[in-house]
Design an enzyme around this catalytic site. Structure first.
Site, PDB file in Angstrom:
ATOM      1  N   TYR A 147       0.819  -1.215   0.000  1.00 27.00           N
ATOM      2  CA  TYR A 147       0.000   0.000   0.000  1.00 27.00           C
ATOM      3  C   TYR A 147       0.855   1.267   0.000  1.00 27.00           C
ATOM      4  O   TYR A 147       0.417   2.319  -0.436  1.00 27.00           O
ATOM      5  CB  TYR A 147      -0.919   0.026   1.235  1.00 27.00           C
ATOM      6  CG  TYR A 147      -2.260  -0.629   1.037  1.00 27.00           C
ATOM      7  CD1 TYR A 147      -2.343  -1.974   0.695  1.00 27.00           C
ATOM      8  CD2 TYR A 147      -3.436   0.080   1.202  1.00 27.00           C
ATOM      9  CE1 TYR A 147      -3.569  -2.581   0.520  1.00 27.00           C
ATOM     10  CE2 TYR A 147      -4.669  -0.516   1.041  1.00 27.00           C
ATOM     11  CZ  TYR A 147      -4.741  -1.850   0.697  1.00 27.00           C
ATOM     12  OH  TYR A 147      -5.957  -2.441   0.535  1.00 27.00           O
ATOM     13  N   LYS A 198       3.159 -15.088   1.947  1.00 28.50           N
ATOM     14  CA  LYS A 198       3.489 -16.030   0.881  1.00 28.50           C
ATOM     15  C   LYS A 198       5.014 -16.149   0.818  1.00 28.50           C
ATOM     16  O   LYS A 198       5.670 -15.670  -0.114  1.00 28.50           O
ATOM     17  CB  LYS A 198       2.864 -15.610  -0.462  1.00 28.50           C
ATOM     18  CG  LYS A 198       1.446 -16.192  -0.592  1.00 28.50           C
ATOM     19  CD  LYS A 198       0.794 -15.968  -1.917  1.00 28.50           C
ATOM     20  CE  LYS A 198       1.402 -16.777  -3.039  1.00 28.50           C
ATOM     21  NZ  LYS A 198       0.979 -18.205  -3.033  1.00 28.50           N
ATOM     22  N   ASP A 231      -2.923 -17.858   0.133  1.00 26.22           N
ATOM     23  CA  ASP A 231      -3.929 -18.509  -0.709  1.00 26.22           C
ATOM     24  C   ASP A 231      -4.575 -19.678   0.030  1.00 26.22           C
ATOM     25  O   ASP A 231      -5.796 -19.872  -0.008  1.00 26.22           O
ATOM     26  CB  ASP A 231      -3.325 -18.947  -2.060  1.00 26.22           C
ATOM     27  CG  ASP A 231      -2.048 -19.767  -1.917  1.00 26.22           C
ATOM     28  OD1 ASP A 231      -1.462 -19.804  -0.810  1.00 26.22           O
ATOM     29  OD2 ASP A 231      -1.619 -20.375  -2.921  1.00 26.22           O
ATOM     30  N   ASP A 255      -6.436  -7.044   3.812  1.00 28.87           N
ATOM     31  CA  ASP A 255      -7.566  -6.388   3.149  1.00 28.87           C
ATOM     32  C   ASP A 255      -8.480  -7.440   2.525  1.00 28.87           C
ATOM     33  O   ASP A 255      -9.701  -7.436   2.710  1.00 28.87           O
ATOM     34  CB  ASP A 255      -7.020  -5.438   2.069  1.00 28.87           C
ATOM     35  CG  ASP A 255      -8.135  -4.736   1.300  1.00 28.87           C
ATOM     36  OD1 ASP A 255      -9.084  -4.261   1.941  1.00 28.87           O
ATOM     37  OD2 ASP A 255      -8.040  -4.680   0.056  1.00 28.87           O
ATOM     38  N   ASP A 259     -12.330  -9.107   3.999  1.00 25.16           N
ATOM     39  CA  ASP A 259     -13.582  -9.067   3.226  1.00 25.16           C
ATOM     40  C   ASP A 259     -14.185 -10.470   3.140  1.00 25.16           C
ATOM     41  O   ASP A 259     -15.399 -10.651   3.260  1.00 25.16           O
ATOM     42  CB  ASP A 259     -13.337  -8.547   1.795  1.00 25.16           C
ATOM     43  CG  ASP A 259     -13.652  -7.061   1.658  1.00 25.16           C
ATOM     44  OD1 ASP A 259     -13.482  -6.322   2.650  1.00 25.16           O
ATOM     45  OD2 ASP A 259     -14.074  -6.641   0.559  1.00 25.16           O
TER      46      ASP A 259
HETATM   47  C1  IPM Z   1     -10.479  -1.318   3.689  1.00 24.55           C
HETATM   48  C2  IPM Z   1     -10.733  -0.656   2.357  1.00 24.55           C
HETATM   49  C3  IPM Z   1      -9.599   0.296   2.046  1.00 24.55           C
HETATM   50  C4  IPM Z   1      -8.320  -0.514   1.911  1.00 24.55           C
HETATM   51  C5  IPM Z   1      -9.809   1.185   0.806  1.00 24.55           C
HETATM   52  C6  IPM Z   1     -11.109   1.965   0.889  1.00 24.55           C
HETATM   53  C7  IPM Z   1      -8.656   2.116   0.587  1.00 24.55           C
HETATM   54  O1  IPM Z   1     -10.917  -1.611   1.389  1.00 24.55           O
HETATM   55  O2  IPM Z   1     -10.354  -0.599   4.689  1.00 24.55           O
HETATM   56  O3  IPM Z   1     -10.417  -2.541   3.740  1.00 24.55           O
HETATM   57  O4  IPM Z   1      -8.016  -1.044   0.823  1.00 24.55           O
HETATM   58  O5  IPM Z   1      -7.613  -0.613   2.903  1.00 24.55           O
HETATM   59 MG    MG Z   2     -10.944  -3.606   2.092  1.00 27.20          MG
END
Ligand code: IPM
Ligand code: MG
Length: 373
Positions: A147, A198, A231, A255, A259
């Site tokens: 990032y 990884k 993975d 990240d 999710d």
């Molecule tokens: C998160 C989001 C952010 C990230 C974006 C909005 C920049 O997806 O907080 O998980 O990628 O960190």
């Molecule tokens: Mg995210």
């Protein structure tokens, strides 16, 4: 007048974009309840971030807002971004505001708990027996890795073609400080850490694994440490999620994996997060609390977004920034009961089930707080 012992919490709220203002408004109702109950007093400053800030100031985060964030006891942020700003130059896109906050406040430890509320076990896309009772903590490194790594950018090559570059980079110090948080969290939970990278293809992953292993052996022999490739971890999260206690991983893998984990809980609308820095000499710790979900432009302005991830982020704030564990428990208990009573926003409703909007969900939580207290 509140008693002099009533804690005063200095909070910066950043509602951001999309459904942000709606879920923040719902959360403010809950804060109002805590304040009027006399348990705490909120000293709230409101600020702009993301697209909202860009519209007002041509930047997704002003220096003044950053200063306010650093000065506050804690920041409550909803979400940022939307198609309206997708075409902006990279430097002023809404996401840059959030990333700058994380980086400049040095919020390196991002706690993303994935907890399945009993009443929602059926809302997961996975079989309910796989997710019932799930309680895992994903700890994502938040200020390093790809990032922020240099070099980065898009360059034009002599032949006219272009090349996009990002760099995955971690120092031992960055790995150690987040690993330490992981081990300490595990000590308060089930004493198991799974470190994810990884190392089979990335040197930064090799270093990550070495450092985490060293720290585990030297300082946390009472915590069981395992390692997994990212993975495989993605696959294991879907296959047998309850095998995990604390997962510690880098910025990008964290990240993605968080999710995924959110869907185990039924909806992205359920996952809160805490982003924490190091404690300074006076014991002050920078902190930002935000739902894991994004700004959901498709449903923004309709009043139907689920405010629970934001409300649960408030609970994390009470717990981690203010050591108000009893109040955090109360709030999480209220959310649990509201769900058990069948109150549902659209994202967590079963087919045919009646749904409520953002404000009504927040009000249901407030009502339950009143009943429980
Ligand atoms: C998160 C989001 C952010 C990230 C974006 C909005 C920049 O997806 O907080 O998980 O990628 O960190
Ligand atoms: Mg995210």
């Amino acid at each position: 007048m509140p008693a002099s012992s009533t804690p005063v919490l200095n909070i910066l709220t950043l509602a951001g974009d999309g459904i942000g203002p709606e879920v923040m408004a719902g959360t403010r109702r809950v804060m109002d309840w805590f304040q009027s109950s006399g348990r705490m007093r909120f000293n709230i400053t409101e600020g702009l971030v993301g697209g909202a800030s860009y519209e007002a100031h041509k930047t997704p985060l002003t220096d003044a807002t950053l200063a306010a964030a650093k000065a506050a006891d804690a920041v409550l942020l909803a979400c940022i971004g939307g198609p309206k700003w997708d075409q902006l130059p990279y430097d002023v896109r809404p996401e840059r505001g959030l990333l700058r906050l994380r980086k400049e406040m040095v919020l390196f430890a991002n706690l993303r708990p994935a907890i399945v509320f009993e009443a929602l076990a059926d809302a997961s896309t996975l079989k309910s027996e796989l997710v019932a009772g799930l309680d895992i903590m994903i700890l994502r490194e938040l200020t390093g890795g790809i990032y922020f790594g240099e070099p980065r950018g898009i360059e034009t090559l002599p032949d006219g073609s272009r090349r996009g570059i990002n760099t995955q980079v971690y120092t031992t110090g960055e790995i150690q400080r987040v690993a330490r948080v992981a081990f300490e969290l595990a000590r308060k939970r089930n004493r198991r850490v799974c470190s994810v990278e990884k190392a089979n293809v990335m040197e930064s992953g090799v270093l990550w694994r070495e450092e985490v292993t060293k720290m585990g052996a030297a300082e946390f022999p009472d915590v069981e440490l395992s390692h997994m490739y990212a993975d495989n971890c993605a696959m294991q999260l879907l296959r047998r999620p309850k095998q995990f206690d604390v997962i510690v991983t880098d910025n990008l893998f964290g990240d993605i994996l968080s999710d995924m984990a959110s869907m185990l809980t039924g909806s992205l609308g359920m996952l809160p997060s805490a982003s924490l820095g190091a404690k300074d000499a006076h014991g002050k710790q920078m902190a930002l609390y935000e739902p894991v979900h994004g700004s959901a432009p498709d449903i923004a302005g309709k009043g139907i977004a689920n405010p629970l991830a934001m409300i649960l982020s408030l609970a994390m704030m009470l717990r981690y920034s203010f050591s108000l564990a009893a109040d955090a428990d109360l709030l999480e208990g209220a959310v649990k009961n509201v769900l058990a009573a069948g109150v549902r926003t659209a994202d967590i409703a079963a087919p045919g089930q009646t749904t409520v909007g953002t404000a009504a969900m927040a009000d249901a939580v407030v009502k339950e707080l009143g009943r429980l207290s």
